[in-house]
Design an enzyme around this catalytic site. Sequence first.
Site, PDB file in Angstrom:
ATOM      1  N   ASP A  12       0.854  -1.194   0.000  1.00 37.22           N
ATOM      2  CA  ASP A  12       0.000   0.000   0.000  1.00 37.22           C
ATOM      3  C   ASP A  12       0.886   1.238   0.000  1.00 37.22           C
ATOM      4  O   ASP A  12       1.761   1.386   0.859  1.00 37.22           O
ATOM      5  CB  ASP A  12      -0.887   0.023   1.254  1.00 37.22           C
ATOM      6  CG  ASP A  12      -2.136  -0.820   1.083  1.00 37.22           C
ATOM      7  OD1 ASP A  12      -2.287  -1.495   0.045  1.00 37.22           O
ATOM      8  OD2 ASP A  12      -2.971  -0.804   2.016  1.00 37.22           O
ATOM      9  N   GLY A  40      -6.467  -7.625   5.229  1.00 41.35           N
ATOM     10  CA  GLY A  40      -6.122  -8.462   6.388  1.00 41.35           C
ATOM     11  C   GLY A  40      -4.848  -8.025   7.094  1.00 41.35           C
ATOM     12  O   GLY A  40      -4.680  -8.288   8.293  1.00 41.35           O
ATOM     13  N   ARG A  89       0.656  -7.334  -5.582  1.00 37.49           N
ATOM     14  CA  ARG A  89       0.253  -6.049  -6.215  1.00 37.49           C
ATOM     15  C   ARG A  89       0.652  -4.816  -5.384  1.00 37.49           C
ATOM     16  O   ARG A  89       1.101  -4.949  -4.238  1.00 37.49           O
ATOM     17  CB  ARG A  89      -1.273  -6.057  -6.390  1.00 37.49           C
ATOM     18  CG  ARG A  89      -1.979  -6.032  -5.058  1.00 37.49           C
ATOM     19  CD  ARG A  89      -3.495  -6.049  -5.177  1.00 37.49           C
ATOM     20  NE  ARG A  89      -4.059  -6.266  -3.846  1.00 37.49           N
ATOM     21  CZ  ARG A  89      -5.244  -5.886  -3.447  1.00 37.49           C
ATOM     22  NH1 ARG A  89      -6.076  -5.300  -4.296  1.00 37.49           N
ATOM     23  NH2 ARG A  89      -5.676  -6.106  -2.235  1.00 37.49           N
ATOM     24  N   GLY A 223     -19.455   4.331   8.467  1.00 40.77           N
ATOM     25  CA  GLY A 223     -18.557   5.489   8.469  1.00 40.77           C
ATOM     26  C   GLY A 223     -18.673   6.276   9.767  1.00 40.77           C
ATOM     27  O   GLY A 223     -18.671   5.689  10.856  1.00 40.77           O
ATOM     28  N   GLY A 226     -20.824   5.290  12.766  1.00 41.93           N
ATOM     29  CA  GLY A 226     -20.504   4.129  13.603  1.00 41.93           C
ATOM     30  C   GLY A 226     -20.871   2.822  12.946  1.00 41.93           C
ATOM     31  O   GLY A 226     -20.570   2.598  11.773  1.00 41.93           O
ATOM     32  N   ASP A 253     -11.102  -2.196   8.355  1.00 46.73           N
ATOM     33  CA  ASP A 253     -10.170  -3.255   8.749  1.00 46.73           C
ATOM     34  C   ASP A 253      -9.876  -3.170  10.253  1.00 46.73           C
ATOM     35  O   ASP A 253      -9.773  -4.186  10.941  1.00 46.73           O
ATOM     36  CB  ASP A 253      -8.862  -3.132   7.958  1.00 46.73           C
ATOM     37  CG  ASP A 253      -9.128  -3.023   6.468  1.00 46.73           C
ATOM     38  OD1 ASP A 253     -10.160  -3.553   6.024  1.00 46.73           O
ATOM     39  OD2 ASP A 253      -8.336  -2.379   5.755  1.00 46.73           O
ATOM     40  N   VAL A 277     -15.952  -0.068  17.436  1.00 49.60           N
ATOM     41  CA  VAL A 277     -16.171   1.309  16.936  1.00 49.60           C
ATOM     42  C   VAL A 277     -15.019   2.202  17.404  1.00 49.60           C
ATOM     43  O   VAL A 277     -14.477   3.002  16.629  1.00 49.60           O
ATOM     44  CB  VAL A 277     -17.547   1.863  17.401  1.00 49.60           C
ATOM     45  CG1 VAL A 277     -17.644   3.368  17.173  1.00 49.60           C
ATOM     46  CG2 VAL A 277     -18.686   1.152  16.674  1.00 49.60           C
TER      47      VAL A 277
HETATM   48  N1  LIG Z   1     -15.613   9.992   9.728  1.00 43.27           N
HETATM   49  C1  LIG Z   1     -15.507   9.118  10.724  1.00 43.27           C
HETATM   50  N2  LIG Z   1     -15.591   9.527  12.019  1.00 43.27           N
HETATM   51  C2  LIG Z   1     -15.508   8.655  13.035  1.00 43.27           C
HETATM   52  N3  LIG Z   1     -15.361   7.321  12.852  1.00 43.27           N
HETATM   53  C3  LIG Z   1     -15.268   6.861  11.594  1.00 43.27           C
HETATM   54  C4  LIG Z   1     -15.331   7.711  10.455  1.00 43.27           C
HETATM   55  N4  LIG Z   1     -15.230   6.956   9.331  1.00 43.27           N
HETATM   56  C5  LIG Z   1     -15.100   5.675   9.753  1.00 43.27           C
HETATM   57  N5  LIG Z   1     -15.135   5.614  11.114  1.00 43.27           N
HETATM   58  C6  LIG Z   1     -15.069   4.403  11.955  1.00 43.27           C
HETATM   59  O1  LIG Z   1     -14.644   3.312  11.184  1.00 43.27           O
HETATM   60  C7  LIG Z   1     -15.666   2.311  11.098  1.00 43.27           C
HETATM   61  C8  LIG Z   1     -15.641   1.673   9.738  1.00 43.27           C
HETATM   62  O2  LIG Z   1     -15.786   2.657   8.755  1.00 43.27           O
HETATM   63  P1  LIG Z   1     -16.462   2.424   7.327  1.00 43.27           P
HETATM   64  O3  LIG Z   1     -16.045   3.585   6.497  1.00 43.27           O
HETATM   65  O4  LIG Z   1     -17.897   2.196   7.493  1.00 43.27           O
HETATM   66  O5  LIG Z   1     -15.776   1.048   6.907  1.00 43.27           O
HETATM   67  P2  LIG Z   1     -15.130   0.570   5.532  1.00 43.27           P
HETATM   68  O6  LIG Z   1     -13.685   1.032   5.600  1.00 43.27           O
HETATM   69  O7  LIG Z   1     -15.257  -0.908   5.586  1.00 43.27           O
HETATM   70  O8  LIG Z   1     -15.915   1.224   4.431  1.00 43.27           O
HETATM   71  C9  LIG Z   1     -16.950   3.038  11.441  1.00 43.27           C
HETATM   72  O9  LIG Z   1     -17.907   2.153  11.951  1.00 43.27           O
HETATM   73  C10 LIG Z   1     -16.463   4.055  12.461  1.00 43.27           C
HETATM   74  O10 LIG Z   1     -16.315   3.449  13.723  1.00 43.27           O
HETATM   75  O1  LIG Z   2      -8.280  -6.518  -0.763  1.00 46.04           O
HETATM   76  P1  LIG Z   2      -9.085  -5.453  -1.423  1.00 46.04           P
HETATM   77  O2  LIG Z   2     -10.541  -5.612  -1.169  1.00 46.04           O
HETATM   78  O3  LIG Z   2      -8.765  -5.346  -2.890  1.00 46.04           O
HETATM   79  O4  LIG Z   2      -8.696  -4.077  -0.783  1.00 46.04           O
HETATM   80  C1  LIG Z   2      -7.349  -3.738  -0.707  1.00 46.04           C
HETATM   81  C2  LIG Z   2      -7.093  -2.425  -0.173  1.00 46.04           C
HETATM   82  O5  LIG Z   2      -8.091  -1.931   0.697  1.00 46.04           O
HETATM   83  C3  LIG Z   2      -7.498  -1.228   1.762  1.00 46.04           C
HETATM   84  O6  LIG Z   2      -7.511  -2.018   2.909  1.00 46.04           O
HETATM   85  C4  LIG Z   2      -8.278  -0.060   2.139  1.00 46.04           C
HETATM   86  O7  LIG Z   2      -9.648  -0.449   2.288  1.00 46.04           O
HETATM   87  P2  LIG Z   2     -10.696   0.366   3.122  1.00 46.04           P
HETATM   88  O8  LIG Z   2     -10.511   1.815   2.786  1.00 46.04           O
HETATM   89  O9  LIG Z   2     -12.030  -0.163   2.691  1.00 46.04           O
HETATM   90  O10 LIG Z   2     -10.433   0.089   4.554  1.00 46.04           O
HETATM   91  C5  LIG Z   2      -6.068  -1.023   1.371  1.00 46.04           C
HETATM   92  O11 LIG Z   2      -5.238  -0.915   2.460  1.00 46.04           O
HETATM   93  C6  LIG Z   2      -5.845  -2.315   0.629  1.00 46.04           C
HETATM   94  O12 LIG Z   2      -4.679  -2.512   0.035  1.00 46.04           O
END
Ligand SMILES: Nc1ncnc2c1ncn2[C@@H]1O[C@H](COP(=O)(O)OP(=O)(O)O)[C@@H](O)[C@H]1O
Ligand SMILES: O=P(O)(O)OC[C@H]1O[C@](O)(COP(=O)(O)O)[C@@H](O)[C@@H]1O
Length: 309
Positions: A12, A40, A89, A223, A226, A253, A277
């Site tokens: 990354d 992961g 990758r 997001g 929560g 993650d 959270v």
């Molecule tokens: N803008 C934010 N403010 C506070 N907490 C956040 C924010 N964005 C994400 N989080 C925290 O990260 C968790 C996962 O975020 P989310 O964006 O839903 O997941 P993903 O990365 O799987 O899309 C949320 O449930 C929250 O606890």
């Molecule tokens: O394995 P996938 O689903 O292709 O996602 C890979 C990428 O997603 C990320 O975890 C970021 O994902 P999120 O923003 O959804 O948490 C990168 O760190 C990573 O390399």
Amino acid sequence: MITTVTMNTSIDKAYFMDHEVQNGTVMRVSRCRNSAGGKGLNVARAVKLCGEKVQATGLAGGFNGKYLESLLEKDEVQYQFLHIAGETRCCINILDECYGSTEYLEPGCEVAAEEEDRFLQRFPEIIQKSKIITISGSVPRGISKNIYAKMISKAKEMGKKVILDTSGELLKEGIKAKPTVVKPNQDEIELLYEVEIHTIEDVIKYARKIYEQGIPYVVISLGGEGALMVCEEGVFQGKPPKLEVVNTVGCGDSMVGGLAVALERNYTSQEALKFAVAVASANALSPNTGDFKPEICEKILSEVTVKRL
Ligand SMILES: Nc1ncnc2c1ncn2[C@@H]1O[C@H](COP(=O)(O)OP(=O)(O)O)[C@@H](O)[C@H]1O
Ligand SMILES: O=P(O)(O)OC[C@H]1O[C@](O)(COP(=O)(O)O)[C@@H](O)[C@@H]1O
């Protein structure tokens, strides 16, 4: 111990930009940070920061694979990867003031059927000493869409608890094997059910649909709002305080890491939601993925609210 599975590992690259990004021009990157990625591995770092024992597994290949392992050594995360012929990758995350975060995710190399079989054969031995297994993200090309279902069935047969965080066909197939927890975000449930979700009632409706398929804990991350949990005790929403976020990549993650730690420590479902959270939101305050300051996490934990819906 917790084992995190990353089939599509990645180097990354976070590009920090001092200037607003202008498409179609030459942009100079102010600062670049490389980390061991693929969802992961972000989970693994979050677990380590929570103070629990963790090992990472999955596929790694080529020079990038070797580099990935050296990055994990710096993070002091143990690993056992199957080495494949293809090259691991790279994924790029461009961070600038105007757009926040823009991610470019490579698909991953081609993996031979024989390499997939070899990983599955080694899987039981790799997870033997772990109580909790997390399975995250996409798979590289050539890998079967039911590979996660196979891993979940094997891990459950061995008495392990499994958390699945993936999307599309992999999620659909994985659910059939009934992991202990699934953690889709809103986009992922929209994709799964081919619907648009507008309200919290919609989120509850589709989370319940997943729960009814035999998944004991369905956690939908929302997001800044929560996360919502559907489990035997009912439906709960965990809400973080308002935060000045720095980088939300890896928040999902980190939430999976928090859930894995909660299962390892036998937290109640409400305690688990609150803790996950807090860990995820603490990650949003760090420029790095799967990273947070433990004292900040503690403070957020005291401010997370959990209410029954
Ligand atoms: N803008 C934010 N403010 C506070 N907490 C956040 C924010 N964005 C994400 N989080 C925290 O990260 C968790 C996962 O975020 P989310 O964006 O839903 O997941 P993903 O990365 O799987 O899309 C949320 O449930 C929250 O606890
Ligand atoms: O394995 P996938 O689903 O292709 O996602 C890979 C990428 O997603 C990320 O975890 C970021 O994902 P999120 O923003 O959804 O948490 C990168 O760190 C990573 O390399």
